[in-house]
Write a protein that holds these residues in place. Structure first.
Motif, short mmCIF file in Angstrom:
data_model
loop_
_atom_site.label_atom_id
_atom_site.label_comp_id
_atom_site.label_asym_id
_atom_site.label_seq_id
_atom_site.Cartn_x
_atom_site.Cartn_y
_atom_site.Cartn_z
N ASP A 101 -2.19 7.57 -1.69
CA ASP A 101 -1.98 6.07 -0.56
C ASP A 101 -2.71 5.41 -1.48
O ASP A 101 -3.91 5.26 -1.05
N GLN A 133 -4.51 0.28 0.18
CA GLN A 133 -5.56 -0.71 0.25
C GLN A 133 -5.91 -1.22 -1.31
O GLN A 133 -6.77 -2.10 -1.35
N ARG A 144 1.40 -6.11 2.42
CA ARG A 144 0.51 -7.18 3.43
C ARG A 144 -0.90 -7.22 3.06
O ARG A 144 -1.51 -7.92 3.80
N LYS A 145 -1.56 -6.34 2.30
CA LYS A 145 -2.90 -6.29 2.19
C LYS A 145 -3.57 -7.08 0.86
O LYS A 145 -3.25 -8.34 0.73
N THR A 200 1.58 -1.24 0.39
CA THR A 200 1.96 -2.05 1.15
C THR A 200 1.91 -3.50 0.78
O THR A 200 1.17 -3.53 -0.30
C1 LIG Z 1 -5.04 3.48 3.47
C2 LIG Z 1 -3.80 2.75 4.39
N1 LIG Z 1 -2.69 3.20 4.01
C3 LIG Z 1 -1.66 2.86 4.78
C4 LIG Z 1 -1.64 1.88 5.50
C5 LIG Z 1 -0.50 1.25 6.22
O1 LIG Z 1 -0.15 0.02 5.98
P1 LIG Z 1 1.23 -0.52 6.45
O2 LIG Z 1 0.97 -0.87 7.96
O3 LIG Z 1 1.11 -1.93 5.95
O4 LIG Z 1 2.30 0.33 6.04
C6 LIG Z 1 -3.06 1.31 6.03
C7 LIG Z 1 -3.09 0.31 6.66
O5 LIG Z 1 -4.37 -0.24 7.12
C8 LIG Z 1 -4.18 1.78 5.28
O6 LIG Z 1 -5.40 1.34 5.34
#
Ligand SMILES: Cc1ncc(COP(=O)(O)O)c(C=O)c1O
Length: 277
Positions: free
Chosen positions: A73, A76, A98-99, A96
């Motif tokens: 994952d 971040q 959006r980060k 993702t």
């Molecule tokens: C480690 C991690 N994985 C996944 C996510 C989920 O991201 P998204 O909601 O943009 O899919 C987050 C969101 O804070 C995260 O911190």
């Protein structure tokens, strides 16, 4: 929660690997946990509630030696540091938009190594992912499109592509260098404030800076800073239950720096925070 849901449905068990003395995943602990029952190693590269970067490459070596699927994952970490799936050795990587990529919300991507695509059946099928061959039969695509849906947000995807190109145009190595300098400056200055404690663990750290303020409600600090046009967030125990419960935190404050921040902003943030505690 997604893992708990799968475990509940399938009878799979989740084994949590302990931390090492630095607070990151223990490679020795991971090795010890491996036996013939293990089907997947899944780790979070950078947690949502702190600046730690897990040793993803070391985990990849263990996964490869043991011939076990490895899911990273990287939600971040993508956008704040170079990520090379070949070097890491992961079979799957989720990210993702959006980060740190600074892309549109609701976008993201999944990488699946070509050699394992056929082993992985997506949870939902539609006409993008599969072909309805006859009344009672269907055929799942053999390429990565099996993980896609028919309907999609094209504008969001274009935005994600632009964000990726933009990050690549600066260069992820340069982005990481700048972020690390700012984050280290921030950690140093936070540690100098009475009652403030930086809570980041790990040997390698990144742009997320987590801290606590003695005797102060995190949401109140966030609100007061917001009045000064400084945006930080509160990470609650719910987001990272294993870690937060083990460390006895209900929540921590989280400030993230990116390359566009300045030393002056870091200083203003710390001066403002100092005046509130
Ligand atoms: C480690 C991690 N994985 C996944 C996510 C989920 O991201 P998204 O909601 O943009 O899919 C987050 C969101 O804070 C995260 O911190």
């Amino acid at each position: 929660m997604a893992f708990l849901q799968v475990a509940r449905k399938t009878g799979a068990t989740i084994e949590v690997i302990p931390n090492d003395e630095f607070g990151q995943i223990s490679i020795a602990g991971l090795r010890q946990a491996i036996d013939e029952r293990v089907k997947l190693i899944a780790i979070t590269h950078v947690p949502t509630n702190g600046g730690l970067v897990n040793p993803a490459v070391e985990v990849g070596k263990v996964a490869k030696e043991a011939g076990i699927l490895y899911l990273l994952d990287a939600c971040q970490s993508v956008g704040q540091m170079p990520i090379d799936v070949h070097e890491i050795g992961c079979d799957m990587l989720s990210a993702t938009g959006r980060k740190y990529l600074r892309g549109p919300r609701g976008t993201g991507f999944l990488y699946v190594r070509e050699g394992v695509i056929l082993q992985l059946e997506p949870p939902f099928l539609d006409m993008q992912a599969a072909e309805w061959v006859s009344r009672d039969t269907f055929k799942i695509r053999s390429d990565a499109r099996r993980f896609e849906n028919w309907e999609t947000n094209y504008a969001g995807k274009i935005g994600l592509g632009v964000a990726v190109d933009y990050a690549l145009s600066w260069g992820l190595a340069a982005i990481e260098r700048r972020i690390r300098v700012l984050a280290e400056t921030l950690r140093d200055q936070l540690n100098d404030i009475n009652g403030v404690k930086v809570q980041d663990l790990g040997q390698q750290k990144c742009g997320i800076v987590s801290f606590t303020v003695e005797g102060k409600e995190p949401s109140k600090i966030k609100r007061l800073l917001s009045q000064e046009k400084i945006n930080i967030s509160v990470s609650s125990a719910q987001g990272t239950r294993l870690d937060m419960d083990a460390r006895g935190f209900m929540s921590v404050l989280r400030a993230s720096v990116h390359y566009y921040n300045t030393e002056a902003e870091v200083e203003r943030f710390c001066t403002t925070l100092a005046s509130l505690v």
